[in-house]
Design a protein around this motif. Structure first.
Motif, short mmCIF file in Angstrom:
data_model
loop_
_atom_site.label_atom_id
_atom_site.label_comp_id
_atom_site.label_asym_id
_atom_site.label_seq_id
_atom_site.Cartn_x
_atom_site.Cartn_y
_atom_site.Cartn_z
N ILE A 1 10.19 20.94 -49.75
CA ILE A 1 11.08 19.96 -49.13
C ILE A 1 10.88 20.07 -47.62
CG2 ILE A 1 13.48 19.29 -48.72
CD1 ILE A 1 14.15 20.26 -51.50
N PRO A 2 10.52 18.98 -46.95
CA PRO A 2 10.14 19.06 -45.52
C PRO A 2 11.32 19.15 -44.56
CG PRO A 2 9.96 16.80 -46.31
CD PRO A 2 10.36 17.63 -47.49
N SER A 3 11.46 20.30 -43.90
CA SER A 3 12.52 20.45 -42.89
C SER A 3 12.25 19.54 -41.69
CB SER A 3 12.60 21.90 -42.42
OG SER A 3 11.42 22.29 -41.73
N GLU A 4 10.97 19.20 -41.48
CA GLU A 4 10.62 18.34 -40.34
C GLU A 4 11.31 16.99 -40.44
OE1 GLU A 4 7.26 21.21 -41.10
OE2 GLU A 4 8.54 19.92 -42.29
N VAL A 5 11.37 16.44 -41.66
CA VAL A 5 12.05 15.16 -41.86
C VAL A 5 13.54 15.29 -41.59
CG1 VAL A 5 12.68 13.39 -43.57
CG2 VAL A 5 10.35 14.31 -43.53
N ILE A 6 14.14 16.34 -42.14
CA ILE A 6 15.59 16.55 -41.99
C ILE A 6 15.95 16.70 -40.51
CG2 ILE A 6 17.54 18.03 -42.62
CD1 ILE A 6 15.76 19.00 -45.02
N LEU A 7 15.22 17.54 -39.80
CA LEU A 7 15.58 17.87 -38.42
C LEU A 7 15.28 16.73 -37.44
CD1 LEU A 7 14.32 21.56 -38.42
CD2 LEU A 7 16.69 20.78 -38.52
N THR A 8 14.11 16.12 -37.57
CA THR A 8 13.79 15.04 -36.63
C THR A 8 14.65 13.80 -36.88
OG1 THR A 8 11.94 14.40 -38.07
CG2 THR A 8 11.42 15.76 -36.16
N LEU B 1 12.83 20.82 -33.11
CA LEU B 1 12.61 19.61 -33.88
C LEU B 1 13.73 18.59 -33.73
CD1 LEU B 1 10.96 20.90 -37.18
CD2 LEU B 1 9.91 19.76 -35.25
N VAL B 2 14.96 19.05 -33.60
CA VAL B 2 16.07 18.12 -33.40
C VAL B 2 15.91 17.38 -32.07
CG1 VAL B 2 18.56 17.90 -33.00
CG2 VAL B 2 17.72 19.32 -34.88
N TYR B 3 15.57 18.11 -31.02
CA TYR B 3 15.39 17.46 -29.72
C TYR B 3 14.17 16.53 -29.71
CZ TYR B 3 19.19 19.34 -26.96
OH TYR B 3 20.44 19.60 -26.43
N ALA C 1 12.17 11.05 -29.57
CA ALA C 1 11.36 10.02 -30.23
C ALA C 1 12.20 8.82 -30.64
CB ALA C 1 10.67 10.62 -31.45
N GLY C 2 13.49 9.06 -30.93
CA GLY C 2 14.36 7.96 -31.33
C GLY C 2 13.90 7.30 -32.62
N ALA C 3 13.80 5.98 -32.61
CA ALA C 3 13.41 5.23 -33.81
C ALA C 3 11.98 5.55 -34.25
CB ALA C 3 13.55 3.73 -33.56
N SER C 4 11.21 6.18 -33.38
CA SER C 4 9.82 6.56 -33.73
C SER C 4 9.74 7.99 -34.25
CB SER C 4 8.92 6.40 -32.49
OG SER C 4 8.93 5.07 -32.02
N TRP C 5 10.85 8.51 -34.78
CA TRP C 5 10.92 9.91 -35.22
C TRP C 5 9.86 10.26 -36.27
CZ3 TRP C 5 11.88 11.02 -40.36
CH2 TRP C 5 12.36 9.96 -41.15
N GLU C 6 9.42 9.26 -37.06
CA GLU C 6 8.43 9.53 -38.11
C GLU C 6 7.09 9.96 -37.51
OE1 GLU C 6 9.04 7.11 -42.05
OE2 GLU C 6 9.30 5.76 -40.34
N LYS C 7 6.82 9.56 -36.26
CA LYS C 7 5.58 10.00 -35.61
C LYS C 7 5.60 11.51 -35.40
CE LYS C 7 4.64 5.64 -33.19
NZ LYS C 7 4.46 4.97 -31.87
N THR D 1 4.68 13.11 -38.66
CA THR D 1 3.23 13.05 -38.87
C THR D 1 2.53 14.17 -38.09
OG1 THR D 1 3.33 10.65 -39.14
CG2 THR D 1 1.17 11.61 -38.65
N GLY D 2 2.96 14.38 -36.85
CA GLY D 2 2.38 15.44 -36.03
C GLY D 2 2.65 16.82 -36.60
N THR D 3 3.86 17.05 -37.08
CA THR D 3 4.19 18.36 -37.65
C THR D 3 3.48 18.58 -38.98
OG1 THR D 3 6.22 17.42 -38.62
CG2 THR D 3 6.43 18.57 -36.51
N ASP D 4 3.18 17.49 -39.71
CA ASP D 4 2.41 17.61 -40.96
C ASP D 4 1.02 18.18 -40.67
OD1 ASP D 4 4.34 16.78 -42.69
OD2 ASP D 4 3.65 14.70 -42.82
N ILE D 5 0.42 17.68 -39.59
CA ILE D 5 -0.91 18.18 -39.19
C ILE D 5 -0.82 19.65 -38.83
CG2 ILE D 5 -2.75 17.97 -37.47
CD1 ILE D 5 -2.01 14.95 -37.30
N TYR D 6 0.23 20.01 -38.06
CA TYR D 6 0.45 21.41 -37.67
C TYR D 6 0.62 22.29 -38.90
CZ TYR D 6 3.16 25.39 -35.82
OH TYR D 6 3.63 26.65 -35.52
N THR D 7 1.36 21.79 -39.90
CA THR D 7 1.58 22.55 -41.13
C THR D 7 0.27 22.77 -41.88
OG1 THR D 7 3.84 21.69 -41.35
CG2 THR D 7 2.80 22.60 -43.33
#
Length: 203
Positions: free
Chosen positions: A30-37, A156-158, A163-169, A172-178
């Motif tokens: 379960i991706p914490s990146e999605v939850i936090l961003t 990640l919250v900050y 990023a605002g409405a572009s939070w999904e970007k 994507t970046g954290t997915d690459i890092y992972t």
């Protein structure tokens, strides 16, 4: 899964964040990146506050980490030693003594290890298991888990806020890092296993 996470957060706010992060710690896929961003983004258009999201996420991280810590305590060196004294140990070339040495190392280096690993994808949750196995002092484990989790959550919250409405970007970046992290960890594990078994075979 992403839409379900967003629905839970929209409906339950801070409580939803605590629940999701706790589950994410126990089930790392379960991706914490999605939850936090997304949580960071939510603070820009709802009544949720940045530090409230961070506090909720850190509380969830601690809850999930405690569950895995207890799993580690159940999988004690003694229990693993019994398993490794049989055929499993012969196949893996591992013994109870190897487990005890690992636990001794963790008792000496565990504080920094827990703190550092809480900021690394994939292993940030799983590090709680060896901490439990090594019977790290619970208060110490909680302290360094809270600090490491807070650092990850704040970042990640900050990023979500910025990023605002572009939070999904950001996701994507954290997915690459992972993915890069997983590859590096895989190479390290293979190299470590090669050296370990080579020494075992020499003995």
């Amino acid at each position: 899964m992403q839409s379900w996470i967003i629905d839970v957060m929209n409906q339950f706010g801070y409580v939803g964040i605590i629940f999701l992060i706790a589950v994410e710690n126990i089930f790392p896929p379960i991706p914490s990146e999605v939850i936090l961003t997304f949580g960071g983004f939510m603070t820009t258009y709802t009544d949720l506050k940045v530090w409230g999201v961070i506090a909720a996420a850190t509380a969830g991280s601690i809850l999930g980490a405690v569950v895995l810590y207890e799993v580690g305590r159940f999988l004690s060196p003694e229990r693993l030693g019994i398993l490794l004294d049989g055929k499993v140990g012969k196949i893996l070339h591992l013994s109870k003594n190897d487990v005890m040495k690992t636990c001794d190392w963790f008792n000496h280096k565990g504080k920094g290890t827990v703190l550092f690993c809480r900021c690394i994808p994939v292993i940030r949750s799983l590090i709680s298991i060896p901490a439990g196995m090594a019977k790290m002092k619970f208060g110490t484990f909680m302290l360094f888990t809270a600090i490491g989790s807070a650092i990850w959550n704040i970042l990640l919250v900050y990023l979500g806020v910025i990023a605002g409405a572009s939070w999904e970007k950001i996701v994507t970046g954290t997915d690459i890092y992972t993915r890069v992290t997983v590859v590096i960890l895989g190479v390290i594990l293979l190299a470590g296993a090669f050296v370990f078994f080579k020494r075992k075979l020499k003995k």
